[in-house]
Design a protein around this motif. Structure first.
Motif, PDB file in Angstrom:
ATOM      1  N   TYR A  33       4.476  11.056   5.957  1.00 30.82           N
ATOM      2  CA  TYR A  33       4.710   9.660   5.582  1.00 30.82           C
ATOM      3  C   TYR A  33       3.439   8.926   5.151  1.00 30.82           C
ATOM      4  O   TYR A  33       3.411   8.320   4.078  1.00 30.82           O
ATOM      5  CB  TYR A  33       5.412   8.873   6.698  1.00 30.82           C
ATOM      6  CG  TYR A  33       5.753   7.485   6.224  1.00 30.82           C
ATOM      7  CD1 TYR A  33       6.874   7.268   5.436  1.00 30.82           C
ATOM      8  CD2 TYR A  33       4.926   6.401   6.500  1.00 30.82           C
ATOM      9  CE1 TYR A  33       7.183   6.011   4.950  1.00 30.82           C
ATOM     10  CE2 TYR A  33       5.224   5.136   6.021  1.00 30.82           C
ATOM     11  CZ  TYR A  33       6.353   4.947   5.248  1.00 30.82           C
ATOM     12  OH  TYR A  33       6.644   3.696   4.751  1.00 30.82           O
ATOM     13  N   GLU A  34       2.405   8.951   5.957  1.00 31.29           N
ATOM     14  CA  GLU A  34       1.201   8.186   5.615  1.00 31.29           C
ATOM     15  C   GLU A  34       0.553   8.696   4.326  1.00 31.29           C
ATOM     16  O   GLU A  34       0.082   7.904   3.506  1.00 31.29           O
ATOM     17  CB  GLU A  34       0.199   8.207   6.771  1.00 31.29           C
ATOM     18  CG  GLU A  34       0.666   7.380   7.949  1.00 31.29           C
ATOM     19  CD  GLU A  34      -0.316   7.388   9.106  1.00 31.29           C
ATOM     20  OE1 GLU A  34      -1.434   7.944   8.962  1.00 31.29           O
ATOM     21  OE2 GLU A  34       0.043   6.839  10.162  1.00 31.29           O
ATOM     22  N   TRP A  94       2.329   7.005  -3.161  1.00 33.76           N
ATOM     23  CA  TRP A  94       3.205   6.111  -3.929  1.00 33.76           C
ATOM     24  C   TRP A  94       2.513   4.779  -4.200  1.00 33.76           C
ATOM     25  O   TRP A  94       2.641   4.217  -5.289  1.00 33.76           O
ATOM     26  CB  TRP A  94       4.517   5.874  -3.194  1.00 33.76           C
ATOM     27  CG  TRP A  94       5.597   6.878  -3.445  1.00 33.76           C
ATOM     28  CD1 TRP A  94       6.359   7.494  -2.490  1.00 33.76           C
ATOM     29  CD2 TRP A  94       6.084   7.373  -4.698  1.00 33.76           C
ATOM     30  NE1 TRP A  94       7.272   8.346  -3.072  1.00 33.76           N
ATOM     31  CE2 TRP A  94       7.126   8.279  -4.431  1.00 33.76           C
ATOM     32  CE3 TRP A  94       5.736   7.138  -6.026  1.00 33.76           C
ATOM     33  CZ2 TRP A  94       7.825   8.947  -5.433  1.00 33.76           C
ATOM     34  CZ3 TRP A  94       6.426   7.811  -7.037  1.00 33.76           C
ATOM     35  CH2 TRP A  94       7.447   8.698  -6.734  1.00 33.76           C
ATOM     36  N   ASP A  95       1.786   4.254  -3.221  1.00 34.29           N
ATOM     37  CA  ASP A  95       1.079   2.990  -3.451  1.00 34.29           C
ATOM     38  C   ASP A  95       0.074   3.143  -4.593  1.00 34.29           C
ATOM     39  O   ASP A  95      -0.054   2.263  -5.444  1.00 34.29           O
ATOM     40  CB  ASP A  95       0.361   2.514  -2.186  1.00 34.29           C
ATOM     41  CG  ASP A  95       1.301   1.928  -1.140  1.00 34.29           C
ATOM     42  OD1 ASP A  95       2.507   1.716  -1.438  1.00 34.29           O
ATOM     43  OD2 ASP A  95       0.832   1.680  -0.008  1.00 34.29           O
ATOM     44  N   ARG A 149       8.855  -0.590  -2.318  1.00 39.55           N
ATOM     45  CA  ARG A 149       7.873  -1.507  -2.901  1.00 39.55           C
ATOM     46  C   ARG A 149       8.513  -2.146  -4.131  1.00 39.55           C
ATOM     47  O   ARG A 149       9.431  -1.593  -4.744  1.00 39.55           O
ATOM     48  CB  ARG A 149       6.592  -0.794  -3.341  1.00 39.55           C
ATOM     49  CG  ARG A 149       5.802  -0.117  -2.245  1.00 39.55           C
ATOM     50  CD  ARG A 149       5.104  -1.104  -1.314  1.00 39.55           C
ATOM     51  NE  ARG A 149       4.241  -0.428  -0.377  1.00 39.55           N
ATOM     52  CZ  ARG A 149       4.600   0.046   0.802  1.00 39.55           C
ATOM     53  NH1 ARG A 149       5.845  -0.041   1.213  1.00 39.55           N
ATOM     54  NH2 ARG A 149       3.713   0.626   1.600  1.00 39.55           N
ATOM     55  N   CYS A 178       2.142  10.247   1.841  1.00 38.97           N
ATOM     56  CA  CYS A 178       3.032   9.924   0.728  1.00 38.97           C
ATOM     57  C   CYS A 178       3.081   8.426   0.459  1.00 38.97           C
ATOM     58  O   CYS A 178       3.173   8.003  -0.694  1.00 38.97           O
ATOM     59  CB  CYS A 178       4.418  10.489   0.991  1.00 38.97           C
ATOM     60  SG  CYS A 178       4.414  12.300   1.063  1.00 38.97           S
ATOM     61  N   GLU A 179       3.021   7.620   1.510  1.00 38.95           N
ATOM     62  CA  GLU A 179       2.965   6.166   1.333  1.00 38.95           C
ATOM     63  C   GLU A 179       1.723   5.800   0.516  1.00 38.95           C
ATOM     64  O   GLU A 179       1.798   5.017  -0.444  1.00 38.95           O
ATOM     65  CB  GLU A 179       2.931   5.480   2.696  1.00 38.95           C
ATOM     66  CG  GLU A 179       2.808   3.969   2.618  1.00 38.95           C
ATOM     67  CD  GLU A 179       2.646   3.325   3.983  1.00 38.95           C
ATOM     68  OE1 GLU A 179       3.300   2.284   4.190  1.00 38.95           O
ATOM     69  OE2 GLU A 179       1.889   3.846   4.830  1.00 38.95           O
ATOM     70  N   TYR A 229      10.544   4.182   2.402  1.00 34.95           N
ATOM     71  CA  TYR A 229       9.447   3.612   1.627  1.00 34.95           C
ATOM     72  C   TYR A 229      10.051   2.718   0.544  1.00 34.95           C
ATOM     73  O   TYR A 229      10.939   3.151  -0.207  1.00 34.95           O
ATOM     74  CB  TYR A 229       8.609   4.728   0.985  1.00 34.95           C
ATOM     75  CG  TYR A 229       7.566   4.185   0.051  1.00 34.95           C
ATOM     76  CD1 TYR A 229       6.302   3.842   0.524  1.00 34.95           C
ATOM     77  CD2 TYR A 229       7.842   3.976  -1.287  1.00 34.95           C
ATOM     78  CE1 TYR A 229       5.343   3.323  -0.326  1.00 34.95           C
ATOM     79  CE2 TYR A 229       6.888   3.458  -2.150  1.00 34.95           C
ATOM     80  CZ  TYR A 229       5.647   3.128  -1.664  1.00 34.95           C
ATOM     81  OH  TYR A 229       4.706   2.605  -2.506  1.00 34.95           O
TER      82      TYR A 229
END
Length: 159
Positions: A123-124, A130-131, A8, A126-127, A6
């Motif tokens: 993942y999805e 975080w976003d 950004r 947590c993504e 991940y």
């Protein structure tokens, strides 16, 4: 080979000093309230998401004022209904690294969560987390002074 971690990058109107503070001692302003700030390499902080969504304990591994913050997950319990039991400890031994760079009157902050990869069950989730917290809440906090951290029911962000 391109890393699947991940990653950004955000650009904020705050200076590098304020960004560093937000990533070490001010996480309650944009993420969630830890049990302790990160001031010295080796400091440990536990981040929980009440009520009952688990916790993650991180140890500070790099604290370069106004430049870099890195921490490793040393304990994890991610509770998420309907997900396989493996999700509970998927963050264990992952590293979160923030690199801070002054860009004129602005500051660029890059995050890489090393080990948070699409193959993980979380993942999805947590993504998206975080976003919401890094891309949106931290940016809002550093631009306006008001973030959108996770708050336990009946609490408010503390100074």
């Amino acid at each position: 080979m391109t890393s699947q971690n991940y990653k950004r990058i955000i650009t904020v109107e705050a200076d590098a000093r304020k960004a560093y503070w937000a990533l070490t001692q001010g996480m309650h302003k944009w993420w969630t309230t830890p049990d302790a700030p990160m001031v010295t390499v080796g400091d440990r902080s536990t981040f929980s998401f009440p009520p009952g969504n688990g916790y993650w304990t991180f140890e500070a591994t790099i604290l370069n004022p106004n430049q870099c913050v890195e921490m490793i997950c040393v304990d994890a319990l991610h509770l998420h209904e309907g997900m396989p039991k493996e999700i509970e400890t998927e963050w264990l031994d992952t590293r979160v690294r923030w690199d801070i760079h002054s860009k004129g009157d602005n500051t660029e902050i890059a995050i890489e969560h090393q080990g948070l990869i699409p193959q993980l069950h979380c993942y999805e989730i947590c993504e998206a987390g975080w976003d919401m917290f890094f891309v949106e809440s931290l940016k809002a906090y550093l631009n306006t002074g008001i973030g959108n951290p996770h708050l336990a029911p009946s609490t408010t962000a503390q100074d």
